[in-house]
Design an enzyme around this catalytic site. Structure first.
Site, PDB file in Angstrom:
ATOM      1  N   GLU A  58     -50.542 -37.061 -22.937  1.00 14.78           N
ATOM      2  CA  GLU A  58     -50.254 -35.645 -22.671  1.00 14.78           C
ATOM      3  C   GLU A  58     -48.858 -35.261 -23.154  1.00 14.78           C
ATOM      4  O   GLU A  58     -48.649 -34.178 -23.689  1.00 14.78           O
ATOM      5  CB  GLU A  58     -50.366 -35.397 -21.160  1.00 14.78           C
ATOM      6  CG  GLU A  58     -50.379 -33.920 -20.818  1.00 14.78           C
ATOM      7  CD  GLU A  58     -50.131 -33.683 -19.336  1.00 14.78           C
ATOM      8  OE1 GLU A  58     -49.790 -32.553 -19.004  1.00 14.78           O
ATOM      9  OE2 GLU A  58     -50.263 -34.627 -18.537  1.00 14.78           O
ATOM     10  N   ASP A  59     -47.864 -36.176 -22.977  1.00 12.55           N
ATOM     11  CA  ASP A  59     -46.470 -35.806 -23.228  1.00 12.55           C
ATOM     12  C   ASP A  59     -45.927 -36.215 -24.599  1.00 12.55           C
ATOM     13  O   ASP A  59     -44.837 -35.805 -24.976  1.00 12.55           O
ATOM     14  CB  ASP A  59     -45.555 -36.441 -22.159  1.00 12.55           C
ATOM     15  CG  ASP A  59     -45.828 -35.859 -20.775  1.00 12.55           C
ATOM     16  OD1 ASP A  59     -46.549 -34.855 -20.706  1.00 12.55           O
ATOM     17  OD2 ASP A  59     -45.329 -36.422 -19.784  1.00 12.55           O
TER      18      ASP A  59
END
Length: 740
Positions: A90-91
């Site tokens: 996600e990051d």
């Protein structure tokens, strides 16, 4: 940041890694340790430039989540590795494919599940949050470990939420109480459930939370002394019998004390079983396990008298979460009820670790655990669900937290159902085809209605007929989501069929009225007949609920739309104008409530579910049709609204209690003494600014009960009134009640 700081931080990170391996519940092989080390290094590298809001290196968060997964939940290396990398996709630029390539498909699948949960598109037409939960629950189909790691992630977020803005804290805490705590409960993670609930309370009702915490501290010494007093009596007898055991005091969670206070309308001091004892016994022989539990039961009840109605035997029939224990409530010294829990070491481990311990102790690979049964039911509910997301989540929640009852089939097989389930729910729990064909039900040999509520120990027989079909009333007869979904599916199939016939019929009828059917015409008709969708319209035509005359009226209205538009304006103006003027007078004279950070003065309605009055802590909720509705912060619906519709919540507060008056209802109980009514009315009337709107009092066998509706200007006056009523001789309790 200085070099020394970074050096210290790197030392801390290395220390955390060692700690992670040391506290793991599962025995880790060399291959496991290699997998965890690789995931750890990969996560450190991926997050190296990130920091949390508090300023610390981001990597401490995934490590903390992995520690919860390893020690508190007790999962193995695959889950620990996935927890370490749960935010990587996600990051950062890393993909799920990269993880699969570097690690293995299982780890990649779990990380993908966790990423899926995080990436939910915003859609303001439905509750984004409920949709988010539904998507999250869908990942259960992939691997239950996804949800378990998500719960650990949520726990750590809740533990480190102090640096967040207040509205974010309330949203996250409400969401936690609404879905994550019940999920933890359902997966048998009772410790984590308690932590999530207590933290949820800390942010949703900080005042209440801190009050209870300080009261627990104040009474801790005498509680410990009390528990020690009981323990010493029981210890002597257990030692005489040669039983190996440990006795622990078990303080009740802050949240459960709060729940009891609210449910029973009592103060902290009146909550009796705030403390409990847990006896955890050792047994080397599996066959003696049950026998020993009942032996301890008889020892305890030799010394203290048990309450028969509060004996809970989850050893003969474990909960479907896998929980096993014997709960005995006994009358202790000084006339206080004390709960004593009896568990073997194995049962204790399952209660603490849930899912993980279950699999450690599972006998044969073919034996289906309660969790597997539940996951299969869940899968079915998810696949068949056509209800909107909020209804779905509400249904799902009800089945998550429901207490259980145990009932029998005609052949004597035992089945577990949620408390409140009906005989029709039972039919659907046997098989959806049996449910759909149910014509009648017998409970303990007696014919009962389909909505008959079942009790533990009932034996149920289902009478079916091939010609039977569900009706829409059936939805009111069932409580389980499995039954509701199946009934909805069957009804939808019938509705669609009728609607298809209705559409053809409507096309023909409109042709006679010189109207060609089109999307615009259909939308106009939906509005004209005050329906919600085109499906409703076709269905009503199909069953004949919309007749030829009504269609002619529509055609006439369509032809004279301009005149009708003008007429409707003429018709509407007097009443609405009056209403609008009234609204303006109200809001200009009584600008007590202000909304949002800029303290805007807006039109609002007070919600009837909790009847807020000036001085109460409140929030605004933007509804679809009725503008802003104002709810009390401790309204029964607050958690659900803040969790499902966080984007519609507005801050609100009272700024001026001028002269507007509000109605509050008081429930009064006490001992029926001569002249009590007279005293009561005197006290209320003598209170400044209080009028009695209605009063109903009754006495029965020396007990006095009353309900008084008073008109007050604000909360302070109401509190003063309640205090004054409590001083009347013979009055036992005065509580404010709401229309729930």
């Amino acid at each position: 940041m200085t070099e020394i700081d970074i050096e210290q931080e790197n030392k801390d990170i290395a220390r955390e890694y060692k700690e992670l391996l040391r506290i793991s519940y599962q025995t880790l092989t060399d291959a496991d340790k290699k997998l965890i080390r690789k995931a750890f290094d990969f996560a450190v590298e991926s997050h190296k430039d990130q920091r949390r809001k508090s300023g610390e290196a981001y990597i401490f968060h995934p490590i903390a989540v992995a520690k919860i997964v390893a020690s508190e939940i007790g999962l193995g290396a695959t889950s620990i590795a996935a927890a370490l990398m749960h935010d990587v996709v996600e990051d950062t630029d890393v993909t799920v494919e990269d993880i699969e390539h570097m690690f293995n498909p299982k780890v990649a699948q779990i990380v993908e599940g966790l990423t899926k949960i995080a990436q939910v598109k915003k859609d303001l037409n439905i509750s984004m949050q409920a949709e988010n939960f539904r998507k999250m629950l869908l990942t259960l189909n992939d691997d239950v470990r996804v949800i378990i790691i998500k719960i650990a992630d949520r726990l750590h977020n809740m533990q480190t939420m102090d640096s967040m803005p207040n509205d974010k804290q309330i949203k996250i805490a409400s969401e936690t109480l609404y879905i994550y705590a019940p999920l933890a409960h359902r997966l048998g993670l009772y410790n984590i459930k308690s932590k999530l609930e207590d933290l949820g309370l800390k942010y949703t009702e900080p005042q209440v939370y801190h009050d209870i915490v300080s009261k627990i501290k104040e009474t801790k010494e005498q509680q410990d002394e009390y528990i020690e007093n009981i323990s010493s009596v029981i210890k002597k007898s257990l030692d005489d019998e040669g039983i190996q055991y440990v006795i622990k005091g078990r303080p009740k969670s802050i949240y459960s004390i709060r729940r009891k206070m609210a449910a029973q309308n009592v103060s902290f001091d009146e909550v009796y079983d705030k403390f409990a004892l847990r006896i955890v016994y050792k047994t080397d022989n599996q066959n003696d396990e049950k026998f020993l539990a009942w032996k301890i039961y008889s020892i305890v009840t030799d010394h203290y008298r048990p309450s028969p109605s509060r004996l809970r035997d989850w050893i003969s029939s474990p909960k479907s979460t896998g929980y096993e224990a014997l709960h005995i409530t006994v009358m202790g010294p000084k006339g206080r009820w004390v709960e004593i829990q009896v568990r073997s070491e194995r049962m204790d481990e399952i209660a603490e670790k849930g899912y993980a311990a279950h699999y450690k102790y599972k006998q044969g690979a073919d034996e289906e655990s309660g969790l597997d049964v539940w996951l299969n039911l869940l899968k079915e509910a998810l696949e068949n669900s056509e209800s909107n997301a909020v209804d779905f989540v509400e249904d799902f929640k009800m089945n998550l937290y429901a207490k259980e009852i145990f009932v029998f089939t005609p052949k004597g097989d035992i089945k577990s159902l949620p408390k409140g389930a009906t005989s029709l729910d039972f039919a659907f729990s046997i098989h959806s085809e049996v449910g759909v064909r149910t014509r009648g039900t017998r409970v303990n040999g007696k014919l009962v209605p389909l909505n008959h509520e079942l009790k533990s120990g009932d034996q149920i027989e289902i009478i079916t007929s091939p010609n039977q079909k569900p009706t829409s009333h059936w939805l009111d007869y069932v409580t389980t989501s499995r039954a509701k979904n199946k009934i909805r599916n069957v009804l939808n199939e019938n509705t669609k069929k009728t609607a298809e016939e209705g559409r053809e019929l409507l096309t023909r009828k409109l042709r006679h009225l010189k109207i060609t059917i089109s999307e615009t015409v259909i939308n106009e008709m939906v509005n004209f007949f005050k329906l919600r969708t085109s499906l409703d319209l076709f269905y009503r035509v199909g069953i004949g609920a919309i007749d030829n005359q009504q269609l002619k009226d529509f055609a006439a209205q369509k032809n004279n739309s301009f005149i009708n538009f003008f007429k409707s304006k003429m018709k509407r103006s007097p009443s609405t104008a009056a209403e609008d003027i009234h609204k303006q007078v109200l809001s200009s004279n009584y600008d007590m409530l202000v909304f949002g950070p800029d303290q805007d003065k807006l039109d609002y309605k007070l919600s009837t579910c909790c009847n807020p009055i000036p001085g109460d802590e409140v929030f605004g909720f933007v509804t679809i049709n009725e503008g802003i509705k104002v709810h009390k912060k401790d309204c029964p619906n607050a958690i659900s609204l803040q969790s499902n519709y966080a984007y519609r919540i507005m801050q609100a507060k009272w700024i001026d209690s001028s002269q507007q008056e509000f109605k509050a209802i008081l429930k009064i109980t006490g001992m029926d003494t001569l002249g009590l009514t007279n005293q009561l009315t005197k006290v209320i009337s003598n209170n400044m600014h209080v009028n009695i709107q209605s009063i109903s009092l009754s006495g029965e066998a020396g007990i006095f009960k009353g309900q008084v509706a008073v008109i007050v200007q604000n909360n302070t006056i109401l509190k003063r009134l309640i205090d004054n009523i409590k001083k009347i001789d013979g009055i036992d309790k005065v509580t404010r009640v709401y229309n729930t």
